[in-house]
Design a protein around this motif. Structure first.
Motif, PDB file in Angstrom:
ATOM      1  N   VAL A 124      50.466  27.614  44.234  1.00 48.96           N
ATOM      2  CA  VAL A 124      50.873  28.706  43.441  1.00 48.96           C
ATOM      3  C   VAL A 124      49.345  29.337  43.106  1.00 48.96           C
ATOM      4  O   VAL A 124      48.627  28.639  42.648  1.00 48.96           O
ATOM      5  N   GLN A 125      49.266  30.548  43.204  1.00 50.18           N
ATOM      6  CA  GLN A 125      47.909  31.156  43.118  1.00 50.18           C
ATOM      7  C   GLN A 125      48.041  32.346  42.136  1.00 50.18           C
ATOM      8  O   GLN A 125      49.115  33.281  42.438  1.00 50.18           O
ATOM      9  N   LEU A 126      47.593  32.416  40.933  1.00 53.18           N
ATOM     10  CA  LEU A 126      47.372  33.714  39.917  1.00 53.18           C
ATOM     11  C   LEU A 126      46.192  34.206  40.099  1.00 53.18           C
ATOM     12  O   LEU A 126      45.035  33.772  39.811  1.00 53.18           O
ATOM     13  N   ARG A 127      46.249  35.744  40.452  1.00 55.17           N
ATOM     14  CA  ARG A 127      44.914  36.304  40.561  1.00 55.17           C
ATOM     15  C   ARG A 127      45.005  37.511  39.687  1.00 55.17           C
ATOM     16  O   ARG A 127      45.866  38.204  39.849  1.00 55.17           O
ATOM     17  N   ALA A 128      43.857  37.689  39.132  1.00 54.17           N
ATOM     18  CA  ALA A 128      43.586  38.594  38.018  1.00 54.17           C
ATOM     19  C   ALA A 128      42.285  39.034  38.267  1.00 54.17           C
ATOM     20  O   ALA A 128      41.688  38.457  36.939  1.00 54.17           O
ATOM     21  N   PRO A 129      41.817  39.803  38.811  1.00 56.65           N
ATOM     22  CA  PRO A 129      40.368  39.723  39.243  1.00 56.65           C
ATOM     23  C   PRO A 129      39.687  40.403  37.745  1.00 56.65           C
ATOM     24  O   PRO A 129      38.321  40.049  37.820  1.00 56.65           O
ATOM     25  N   SER A 130      40.059  41.293  37.216  1.00 50.86           N
ATOM     26  CA  SER A 130      39.657  41.953  35.964  1.00 50.86           C
ATOM     27  C   SER A 130      39.437  41.188  34.627  1.00 50.86           C
ATOM     28  O   SER A 130      38.668  41.439  33.907  1.00 50.86           O
ATOM     29  N   THR A 131      40.465  40.061  34.601  1.00 49.11           N
ATOM     30  CA  THR A 131      40.306  39.206  33.522  1.00 49.11           C
ATOM     31  C   THR A 131      40.463  37.876  33.285  1.00 49.11           C
ATOM     32  O   THR A 131      39.576  37.067  32.885  1.00 49.11           O
ATOM     33  N   VAL A 132      41.461  37.090  34.222  1.00 51.17           N
ATOM     34  CA  VAL A 132      41.326  35.929  34.483  1.00 51.17           C
ATOM     35  C   VAL A 132      40.609  35.492  35.660  1.00 51.17           C
ATOM     36  O   VAL A 132      39.810  34.161  35.426  1.00 51.17           O
ATOM     37  N   GLY A 133      40.707  36.057  36.465  1.00 48.36           N
ATOM     38  CA  GLY A 133      39.994  35.264  37.759  1.00 48.36           C
ATOM     39  C   GLY A 133      40.827  34.885  38.956  1.00 48.36           C
ATOM     40  O   GLY A 133      42.003  35.584  39.054  1.00 48.36           O
ATOM     41  N   THR A 134      40.696  33.735  39.221  1.00 45.88           N
ATOM     42  CA  THR A 134      41.822  32.842  40.213  1.00 45.88           C
ATOM     43  C   THR A 134      42.306  31.688  39.628  1.00 45.88           C
ATOM     44  O   THR A 134      41.234  30.841  39.518  1.00 45.88           O
ATOM     45  N   LEU A 135      43.544  31.265  39.504  1.00 47.19           N
ATOM     46  CA  LEU A 135      44.110  29.960  39.127  1.00 47.19           C
ATOM     47  C   LEU A 135      44.809  29.581  40.303  1.00 47.19           C
ATOM     48  O   LEU A 135      45.698  30.300  40.874  1.00 47.19           O
ATOM     49  N   PHE A 136      44.495  28.315  40.851  1.00 49.08           N
ATOM     50  CA  PHE A 136      45.188  27.746  42.168  1.00 49.08           C
ATOM     51  C   PHE A 136      45.703  26.374  41.666  1.00 49.08           C
ATOM     52  O   PHE A 136      45.025  25.603  41.286  1.00 49.08           O
TER      53      PHE A 136
END
Length: 310
Positions: free
Chosen positions: A76-88
Motif C-alpha cells: 500500500v502506497q500513499l503519495r502526496a508530493p506537496s504535503t506528505v511525501g510517500t508512505l509505503f
C-alpha cells in the motif's frame, strides 16, 4: 463463538487471523503488529500524523495479504508530493512486513486525509512470482484511510467491504469485513442484509479494542449472536529483502559516472537501506570490479550455478 485452536500466540505479538461468520456469506481478517511495528517506527517516520498514517498503511497491507491468500506480496502506497511525501507498507505471503516514510521537509501536514492535496493518490499493488504485477489506484476520498480503501473495493472489486484501522507509536491493528464473492467471480453485488447487519456492528469497534484485546474477545463482543469461526492464524514479522546484490543492481542501473560521483574524498561510499538501516560499503576497487568484471578465460564453462540474480 467457535474457534479452532490457534497455531500462534496473539499475546503481544505480530499476527493476523482470518475468520468467517457462519450462514451469512461474510468473512474477514483481523491483524495486529507490535514488535514488528516498533522496529519500523524506530527507523523514523517523522511527525506523529505521518507515523499514524504509515501504521495504517502497513496494517492495511497485512489485512489485504491475509484476505486474498496468494503467493507474492501486497503493498500500500500513499503519495502526496506537496504535503506528505510517500508512505509505503508491504506484507508478503510469508508473513514478513516492512514500511517506510519519505516525507516532505518543512511541509505542513493537514489533520484530515482528504486535505493532503489534489496530487494525492493511494496505490494498492499485488506482485506475484514471475514478475506479474497488478496495481489499483485509489483517490483519497473521506477523512480516513479506511474510507478510501472501502471506496476502492466498491469500485474495483464490486465487493461490499468494511475496514477499520488504528495505529499508535507502539502498536497498529486493523480489521476487514467483506461479503463473500459470487461463485465463479466477483460480479456486481449489492450488500446483503447479513452484511449490512454485521457491518453496523463492525462500526462499533473502538481503536482501544483493536489495539489491545485478543481477536477472540473482539469478535465475541461485536458478533455475540453469530457463530464466528476464527481460523488458524499467521505469524507476522519484520524482515527486509535488501542485499549487497540488490544494491549492486541499483548502482549498475544508475550508471558508472553517477556511481563514482557518489564516492567521497577518500574514494569510499556507504549505501544505507531505508527500510532496515543496513549499510553497504563500496570503494573504487569494488566499483571497478562491478562495472568492469574480469573477462572469462577462453574455453571457460559459462554455465551458471543458479538463476540470474540469485
Amino acid at each position: 463463538m467457535s474457534a479452532p485452536s490457534s497455531l500462534i500466540s496473539t499475546a503481544g505479538g505480530d499476527w493476523l487471523r482470518p475468520f468467517h461468520v457462519e450462514r451469512t456469506g461474510v468473512r474477514g481478517v483481523i491483524a495486529r503488529l507490535g514488535p514488528a511495528w516498533r522496529t519500523i517506527a524506530a527507523h523514523g517516520a517523522g511527525a506523529p500524523q505521518v507515523l499514524n498514517w504509515l501504521g495504517q498503511c502497513q496494517t492495511a497491507a497485512a489485512l489485504f495479504a491475509g484476505d486474498i491468500k496468494m503467493r507474492g506480496s501486497v503493498s500500500v502506497q500513499l503519495r502526496a508530493p506537496s504535503t506528505v511525501g510517500t508512505l509505503f507498507g508491504e506484507c508478503t505471503d510469508a508473513g514478513t512486513v516492512r514500511a517506510i516514510a519519505r516525507t516532505v521537509p518543512g511541509a505542513t501536514l493537514p489533520a484530515r486525509l482528504d486535505a493532503v492535496g489534489g496530487d494525492a493518490l493511494l496505490a494498492i499493488t499485488i506482485e506475484r512470482p514471475g514478475g506479474l504485477r497488478y496495481q489499483g489506484l485509489v483517490p483519497l476520498e473521506g477523512e480516513r484511510l479506511e474510507q478510501a480503501f472501502e471506496g476502492y473495493f466498491e469500485r474495483s472489486e464490486q465487493l461490499p467491504t468494511a475496514i477499520r484501522l488504528a495505529a499508535t507509536d507502539t502498536v497498529c491493528a486493523g480489521m476487514l469485513l467483506q461479503q463473500v464473492p459470487d461463485e465463479g467471480g466477483h460480479g456486481d453485488r449489492a450488500p446483503s442484509a447479513d452484511f449490512e447487519r454485521l457491518g453496523f456492528l463492525f462500526r462499533t469497534v473502538t481503536d482501544e479494542e483493536l489495539l489491545t484485546l485478543a481477536p477472540e474477545t473482539v469478535l465475541r463482543r461485536l458478533f455475540v449472536e453469530d457463530d464466528v469461526r476464527l481460523q488458524p492464524g499467521r505469524r507476522l514479522a519484520f524482515a527486509c529483502s535488501c542485499s549487497r546484490e540488490r544494491v549492486e543492481r541499483v548502482l549498475l542501473s544508475l550508471g558508472e559516472p553517477e556511481a563514482r560521483a557518489a564516492l567521497d574524498a577518500a574514494g569510499a561510499m556507504a549505501v544505507r537501506c531505508e527500510f532496515c538501516g543496513q549499510g553497504y560499503a563500496f570503494d573504487r576497487s569494488m566499483l571497478d570490479r562491478l562495472f568492469h568484471p574480469p573477462a572469462a578465460a577462453p574455453g571457460a564453462d559459462r554455465r551458471s550455478d543458479g538463476p540470474a540474480g540469485a
